[in-house]
Design an enzyme around this catalytic site. Structure first.
Site, PDB file in Angstrom:
ATOM      1  CG  ASP A 191      -0.282  -0.438   2.700  1.00 16.09           C
ATOM      2  OD1 ASP A 191       0.328  -0.526   2.700  1.00 16.09           O
ATOM      3  OD2 ASP A 191      -1.171  -1.058   3.339  1.00 16.09           O
ATOM      4  CG  ASN A 221      -8.677  -1.543  11.810  1.00 16.29           C
ATOM      5  OD1 ASN A 221      -7.573  -2.295  11.442  1.00 16.29           O
ATOM      6  ND2 ASN A 221      -9.218  -0.246  11.013  1.00 16.29           N
ATOM      7  CG  HIS A 244      -5.692  -2.086   8.912  1.00 17.26           C
ATOM      8  ND1 HIS A 244      -5.950  -1.333   9.116  1.00 17.26           N
ATOM      9  CD2 HIS A 244      -4.556  -2.903   9.126  1.00 17.26           C
ATOM     10  CE1 HIS A 244      -4.256  -0.508   9.525  1.00 17.26           C
ATOM     11  NE2 HIS A 244      -4.025  -1.324   9.567  1.00 17.26           N
ATOM     12  CD  GLU A 272      -7.947   1.045   7.602  1.00 16.04           C
ATOM     13  OE1 GLU A 272      -8.271  -0.276   8.566  1.00 16.04           O
ATOM     14  OE2 GLU A 272      -8.158   1.493   8.027  1.00 16.04           O
TER      15      GLU A 272
END
Ligand code: F6R
Length: 248
Positions: free
Chosen positions: A67, A136, A138, A143
């Site tokens: 990313d 979280n 990811h 996400e």
């Protein structure tokens, strides 16, 4: 899923580097998927050491990073391109043209995403994908709620990710709100996956990733379905696995 628990961050870094080393020694033309963030820094440091002291050769390796933030130049110290240069690429024998990150300052993002996917395919796919994990759940910047079927795409970062990543910026307002990330489908297509996690902050999500129901709300749970995943944890990140096993 093979889960390996080691006693410290340093041991985790050595174990993860050994998995990557094995891949590169067995196939010097390997295609590696790479991650940024705090967790892999020690892994890259160990790989650099192996390059300098044990002749680990990266000259024929191709890399694709997971990313990059949107609208950030590679010369910006907060960009992932800069991170990779600082921590790895400039310290081993890998030529610039063998390294790839999503080109996130381009105007036509869709074309960039498609080109990234095509380039990965043209290299025969990713042999070994290194992953960290967000608190979280990811992976890459996929996400909670993102589709399991996604290819490389533009993503709006989750509030929790923005808060977590603010530590790398002067203020939370400077954290980019968008990024380009390989999709879950891209990640899942890797032949082998190596996920690393360190610290007590990751204990809850690691437990969920391994034992939770597979669902887009926790993107990393998809890894339960992949045929070749190795998870390396330090004992803090594995704390709930141990404790809940004891009490169950
Ligand atoms: C980074 C990436 C992210 C990180 C994750 C964990 O390229 O894709 O998924 O792996 O946010 O980051 P750290 O290691 O900083 O806890």
């Amino acid at each position: 899923m093979k889960v390996i628990v080691v006693s410290s961050y340093d041991e985790l870094s050595i174990s993860a580097a050994e998995v990557i080393e094995h891949q590169v020694r067995v196939n010097p033309f390997s295609v590696l998927g790479l991650a940024t963030g705090s967790t892999p820094i020690g892994t890259y440091r160990t790989l650099v050491k192996k390059h300098l002291e044990e002749k680990l050769d990266f000259s024929r390796v191709t890399t694709f990073n997971l990313d990059e933030y949107c609208n950030i130049e590679p010369s910006n110290p907060q960009s992932y391109a800069y991170f990779m240069k600082e921590n790895f690429f400039s310290k081993v024998n890998i030529a610039d043209h063998m390294t790839n990150l999503p080109e996130s300052h381009a105007e036509d993002i869709e074309a960039v995403c498609m080109a990234y996917e095509n380039k990965i395919s043209s290299r025969g796919g990713i042999d070994l994908q290194l992953l960290g994990i967000g608190r979280n759940g990811h992976i890459g910047f996929n996400e909670p709620g993102d589709s399991f079927k996604s290819d490389t795409h533009r993503i709006k970062l989750d509030e929790r990710t923005i808060k977590d990543n603010a530590r790398f910026f002067k203020s939370i307002d400077d954290v980019p709100r968008y990024a380009i990330s390989m999709g879950i489908k891209t990640i899942f297509s890797a032949k082998k996956i190596l996920l690393i996690a360190s610290g007590v902050d990751k204990a809850e999500i690691i437990y969920e990733m391994i034992h939770g129901q597979v669902r887009p709300a926790v993107p990393a749970t998809i890894l339960q379905m992949h045929p070749d995943v190795t998870v390396i944890l330090d004992k803090d990140a594995a704390a709930l696995l141990e404790r809940r096993r004891t009490f169950n």
